[in-house]
Design an enzyme around this catalytic site. Structure first.
Site: not given
Ligand code: AMP
Length: 113
Positions: A32, A88, A96, A101, A103
């Site tokens: 997102i 991460n 977060e 996941h 990336h």
């Molecule tokens: P991390 O910091 O590695 O946990 O990455 C979490 C990722 O999830 C971040 O790049 C966010 O932009 C992404 N993210 C959070 N909420 C959503 C959502 N609803 N749809 C798509 N991506 C999301």
């Protein structure tokens, strides 16, 4: 499956996302808040809270996640130009969302790490 985080809600279509691919094991959707022209996430459908929590029984799943990352990189036309995978893990890496996941970033020359 408990739906205690946003990624589980995306898997179960409880909230909208730009889903690029889904099968019984994994879901792929656009990030997102993209950090590159192409930025998508590959996640397991089952709950694995971080990379630290993968187990030997997950080896086929993790291999599948990598293969699907490559497949979607082809679909997004970054397979030949190049792309980067990032996982991460925990606080210092900036994780977060407590759901494993990968990336996948590409579509431009990325800064060296
Ligand atoms: P991390 O910091 O590695 O946990 O990455 C979490 C990722 O999830 C971040 O790049 C966010 O932009 C992404 N993210 C959070 N909420 C959503 C959502 N609803 N749809 C798509 N991506 C999301």
């Amino acid at each position: 499956m408990k739906e205690n985080n946003i990624f589980q809600k995306i898997i179960n279509k409880k909230i909208p996302a730009d889903i690029l691919y889904q099968d019984e094991k994994v879901t792929v959707f656009s990030d997102i808040n993209p950090k590159a022209p192409v930025h998508f996430l590959v996640i397991p459908n089952k709950i694995i809270t971080s990379l630290n929590k993968i187990e030997k029984k997950d080896k086929n799943l993790v291999f599948h996640m990598l293969n699907i990352a490559i497949l979607i990189a082809k679909k997004k036309k970054i397979y030949n130009t190049g792309y980067r995978l990032i996982i991460n893990c925990n606080n210092h890496a900036g994780q977060e969302i407590n759901h494993l996941h990968i990336h996948v970033l590409g579509g431009k020359r990325l800064k060296s790490i």
